[in-house]
Design an enzyme around this catalytic site. Structure first.
Site, PDB file in Angstrom:
ATOM      1  N   GLU A  13       6.420  -3.652   7.062  1.00 54.04           N
ATOM      2  CA  GLU A  13       5.746  -4.757   6.373  1.00 54.04           C
ATOM      3  C   GLU A  13       5.008  -4.109   5.208  1.00 54.04           C
ATOM      4  O   GLU A  13       3.974  -3.481   5.399  1.00 54.04           O
ATOM      5  CB  GLU A  13       4.806  -5.460   7.370  1.00 54.04           C
ATOM      6  CG  GLU A  13       4.487  -6.870   6.974  1.00 54.04           C
ATOM      7  CD  GLU A  13       3.315  -6.919   6.032  1.00 54.04           C
ATOM      8  OE1 GLU A  13       3.557  -6.811   4.800  1.00 54.04           O
ATOM      9  OE2 GLU A  13       2.203  -7.059   6.509  1.00 54.04           O
ATOM     10  N   CYS A  54      -1.604  -8.133   1.500  1.00 56.71           N
ATOM     11  CA  CYS A  54      -0.219  -8.105   1.032  1.00 56.71           C
ATOM     12  C   CYS A  54       0.237  -9.503   0.639  1.00 56.71           C
ATOM     13  O   CYS A  54       1.047  -9.659  -0.262  1.00 56.71           O
ATOM     14  CB  CYS A  54       0.681  -7.516   2.105  1.00 56.71           C
ATOM     15  SG  CYS A  54       0.383  -8.189   3.732  1.00 56.71           S
TER      16      CYS A  54
HETATM   17  P1  NDP Z   1      -0.909   3.599   2.545  1.00 53.59           P
HETATM   18  O1  NDP Z   1       0.359   2.883   2.606  1.00 53.59           O
HETATM   19  O2  NDP Z   1      -0.914   4.999   2.022  1.00 53.59           O
HETATM   20  O3  NDP Z   1      -1.570   3.619   4.035  1.00 53.59           O
HETATM   21  C1  NDP Z   1      -1.150   2.787   5.090  1.00 53.59           C
HETATM   22  C2  NDP Z   1      -0.930   3.623   6.338  1.00 53.59           C
HETATM   23  O4  NDP Z   1       0.157   4.516   6.135  1.00 53.59           O
HETATM   24  C3  NDP Z   1      -2.119   4.513   6.702  1.00 53.59           C
HETATM   25  O5  NDP Z   1      -2.226   4.628   8.082  1.00 53.59           O
HETATM   26  C4  NDP Z   1      -1.735   5.847   6.082  1.00 53.59           C
HETATM   27  O6  NDP Z   1      -2.406   6.935   6.659  1.00 53.59           O
HETATM   28  C5  NDP Z   1      -0.245   5.863   6.349  1.00 53.59           C
HETATM   29  N1  NDP Z   1       0.536   6.708   5.456  1.00 53.59           N
HETATM   30  C6  NDP Z   1       0.308   6.980   4.154  1.00 53.59           C
HETATM   31  N2  NDP Z   1       1.272   7.789   3.668  1.00 53.59           N
HETATM   32  C7  NDP Z   1       2.129   8.052   4.682  1.00 53.59           C
HETATM   33  C8  NDP Z   1       3.306   8.832   4.804  1.00 53.59           C
HETATM   34  N3  NDP Z   1       3.811   9.509   3.778  1.00 53.59           N
HETATM   35  N4  NDP Z   1       3.925   8.883   5.997  1.00 53.59           N
HETATM   36  C9  NDP Z   1       3.439   8.193   7.042  1.00 53.59           C
HETATM   37  N5  NDP Z   1       2.315   7.442   6.996  1.00 53.59           N
HETATM   38  C10 NDP Z   1       1.669   7.352   5.823  1.00 53.59           C
HETATM   39  O7  NDP Z   1      -1.928   2.741   1.725  1.00 53.59           O
HETATM   40  P2  NDP Z   1      -3.243   3.157   0.903  1.00 53.59           P
HETATM   41  O8  NDP Z   1      -4.391   3.051   1.796  1.00 53.59           O
HETATM   42  O9  NDP Z   1      -3.131   4.469   0.198  1.00 53.59           O
HETATM   43  O10 NDP Z   1      -3.244   2.005  -0.190  1.00 53.59           O
HETATM   44  C11 NDP Z   1      -2.415   2.161  -1.356  1.00 53.59           C
HETATM   45  C12 NDP Z   1      -1.740   0.862  -1.715  1.00 53.59           C
HETATM   46  O11 NDP Z   1      -0.858   0.480  -0.667  1.00 53.59           O
HETATM   47  C13 NDP Z   1      -2.663  -0.338  -1.863  1.00 53.59           C
HETATM   48  O12 NDP Z   1      -3.278  -0.366  -3.109  1.00 53.59           O
HETATM   49  C14 NDP Z   1      -1.688  -1.475  -1.638  1.00 53.59           C
HETATM   50  O13 NDP Z   1      -0.989  -1.725  -2.824  1.00 53.59           O
HETATM   51  C15 NDP Z   1      -0.755  -0.933  -0.578  1.00 53.59           C
HETATM   52  N6  NDP Z   1      -1.151  -1.381   0.774  1.00 53.59           N
HETATM   53  C16 NDP Z   1      -0.502  -2.461   1.303  1.00 53.59           C
HETATM   54  C17 NDP Z   1      -0.891  -2.951   2.533  1.00 53.59           C
HETATM   55  C18 NDP Z   1      -0.224  -4.127   3.130  1.00 53.59           C
HETATM   56  O14 NDP Z   1      -0.842  -4.869   3.895  1.00 53.59           O
HETATM   57  N7  NDP Z   1       1.063  -4.340   2.873  1.00 53.59           N
HETATM   58  C19 NDP Z   1      -1.990  -2.378   3.288  1.00 53.59           C
HETATM   59  C20 NDP Z   1      -2.591  -1.218   2.658  1.00 53.59           C
HETATM   60  C21 NDP Z   1      -2.171  -0.766   1.450  1.00 53.59           C
HETATM   61  P3  NDP Z   1      -3.663   7.603   5.897  1.00 53.59           P
HETATM   62  O15 NDP Z   1      -4.708   6.576   5.757  1.00 53.59           O
HETATM   63  O16 NDP Z   1      -4.057   8.710   6.815  1.00 53.59           O
HETATM   64  O17 NDP Z   1      -3.133   8.093   4.578  1.00 53.59           O
END
Ligand code: NDP
Length: 453
Positions: free
Chosen positions: A227, A261
């Site tokens: 998602e 999102c």
């Molecule tokens: P991320 O996608 O980086 O984080 C979401 C989750 O994924 C966290 O648990 C994070 O861990 C983990 N994660 C990040 N990179 C990896 C990877 N390479 N492999 C496996 N797991 C990973 O979101 P951000 O917090 O950096 O936000 C950045 C942008 O992402 C936002 O500005 C938005 O555009 C989008 N976003 C979208 C969401 C949605 O609901 N669809 C929710 C959050 C963000 P960790 O925190 O330890 O990095």
């Protein structure tokens, strides 16, 4: 893991990151727990889920405070989030067994052919900070009830939420190991997915994180549900109720500080009502109270992290540079904390950041279109395909437009929302698979065909 209060910049807490040896023990516990958990009757699993819902309601204020302190959501919205988690528990406690009933198929005389739904095993959930309770319960309520066990890797800025959620399941009486939170960095995620004890994975978050999880799972042929982000259009046609559309559009863009999102991100407005609509939208955006998220009257709190605010502001500045017109907002607030005001941009050029990228904050891109056809074309002018909202007095027209929009869901005269009764998920860059409802609970089960001669 240092937890920073985004409203003040102060460090709230610090947690030791877990090592691979901690992960290894957790996966062993998960694997052992699964062998027992899968044998429990679904009625028993439903009963425990109902108890988890009660634990959530009984401690609503406490959990809401953790959410607000860690990621800055206004306290009233944090309480609503906890309530919604209790709702999804109630939902699967009531319907889980019905959703997973055996399905009989047409078969030759004297033969019985059916599909039974059996759990897969330990499922890894990589979850984000924006709805730090809801995203996890949306995963856990159906999948634990289906007999899987859950391993959560939560976002690094909300470890207090991760620990509180694990405690909720413990307090509700779930056996040890059925739901565990790992406090690990994302660097370990690929290795966790590769481990034989993990059978499937789901991620809610950004595109790059989704790609990483899908690649690691693909390497081992493990099922995933993703998602990801969205750039949802909010289409206002010439016969729409303008006041109501502007009011709901304001909520759809600004709730949770715009960090959703399924927030309305691109407002596509028919030229006949454009002037009236934009006037109403500006009034509505400017009436929002931005400030201390612990204050009951706050509508928009801080952005969850300073780096996210910086990224958002860069998108706004680059879009203005490319030719967009700033109508309101547009500058971080001159105060402690990561505060960004509700912002509206018009005359948005094709391909500028607010047009082509996801804006994860209270920033609306507004477009004027000549007719319905142009509205549909613009609505579809995105690589994302999560949700869309269409406003019209004519329900049939709304449905006709909805069918032409490439998205996982279209809401007519309503904002896009997730609801335990309704499938939720996207197409294109917004990911694949569905959560919630009967369709969601079946994503992580073995739909086993049994032929009895
Ligand atoms: P991320 O996608 O980086 O984080 C979401 C989750 O994924 C966290 O648990 C994070 O861990 C983990 N994660 C990040 N990179 C990896 C990877 N390479 N492999 C496996 N797991 C990973 O979101 P951000 O917090 O950096 O936000 C950045 C942008 O992402 C936002 O500005 C938005 O555009 C989008 N976003 C979208 C969401 C949605 O609901 N669809 C929710 C959050 C963000 P960790 O925190 O330890 O990095």
């Amino acid at each position: 893991m240092n937890v920073i209060n985004p409203a003040t910049g102060e460090q709230l807490d610090s947690y030791d990151e877990q090592t691979w040896s901690d992960v290894d023990s957790a996966l062993e516990r998960a694997s052992e727990a699964f062998e027992e958990w899968r044998k429990q009757s679904i009625r028993e699993r439903e009963r425990l889920l109902e108890t988890a819902g009660r634990v959530l309601r009984n401690n609503k204020n406490e959990y809401a405070e953790i959410i607000t302190l860690e990621m800055g959501k206004p306290i009233t919205q944090a309480r609503a989030e906890v309530e919604k988690c209790a709702w999804v528990c109630d939902h699967y406690a009531e319907y889980g067994s019905t959703y997973l009933e055996d399905r009989h198929h047409p078969s030759p005389p004297g033969t019985t052919v059916k599909t039974v739904h059996q759990p897969l095993g330990p499922v890894l959930a990589v979850m984000p900070w924006n709805f730090p309770f809801w995203q996890v319960f949306r995963f856990a309520a159906p999948y634990l009830t289906a007999g899987n066990v859950g391993v959560l890797k939560h976002a690094s800025n909300v470890p207090g939420c991760a620990i509180a959620i694990e405690d909720i399941f413990r307090e509700a009486g779930y056996p040890e190991g059925v739901f565990q939170s790992l406090l690990v960095s994302s660097d370990l995620v690929a290795d966790i997915i590769a481990d034989d004890r993990i059978r499937a994975a789901t991620l809610t978050g950004s595109g790059p994180a989704g790609r990483a999880v899908a690649a690691a799972a693909g390497e081992k042929i493990k099922k995933t549900v993703l998602e990801l982000g969205g750039s949802d259009p909010f289409v206002v046609l010439d016969d729409a109720d303008i006041e109501s559309a502007a009011e709901t559009g304001t909520q759809a863009r600004n709730q949770n500080g715009g960090q959703s999102c399924i927030a309305a991100k691109r407002f596509v407005v028919h030229t006949e009502i454009y002037d009236k609509f934009i006037e109403a939208l500006i009034d509505s955006f400017e009436s929002l109270v931005v400030g201390d998220p612990t204050d009951e009257n706050t509508d928009v709190g801080p952005q969850a992290r300073v780096d996210l605010l910086t990224e958002l502001h860069e998108q706004v500045e680059a879009s203005i540079e490319a030719g967009a017109t700033l109508v309101t907002g547009g500058e971080p607030l001159d105060r402690e904390g990561a505060f960004y005001p509700p912002t509206i941009l018009t005359d948005v050029p094709d391909g500028c950041p607010v047009d082509s990228e996801e804006t994860f904050g209270p920033v609306a891109a507004v477009y004027e279109v000549a007719d319905e056809r142009e509205a549909i074309t613009l609505a579809n002018n995105t690589e994302f395909g999560l949700g869309a909202s269409v406003w019209t007095a004519d329900r049939e027209r709304g449905e006709h437009v909805a069918k032409q929009i490439d998205a996982g869901c279209v809401y007519i005269n309503q904002l896009v929302k997730s609801d335990p009764r309704v499938p939720f998920g996207g197409v294109g860059e917004s990911g694949y698979g569905r959560e919630l409802s009967e369709i969601g609970i079946k994503e992580f089960v073995n739909r086993k065909t049994v032929w009895i001669e």
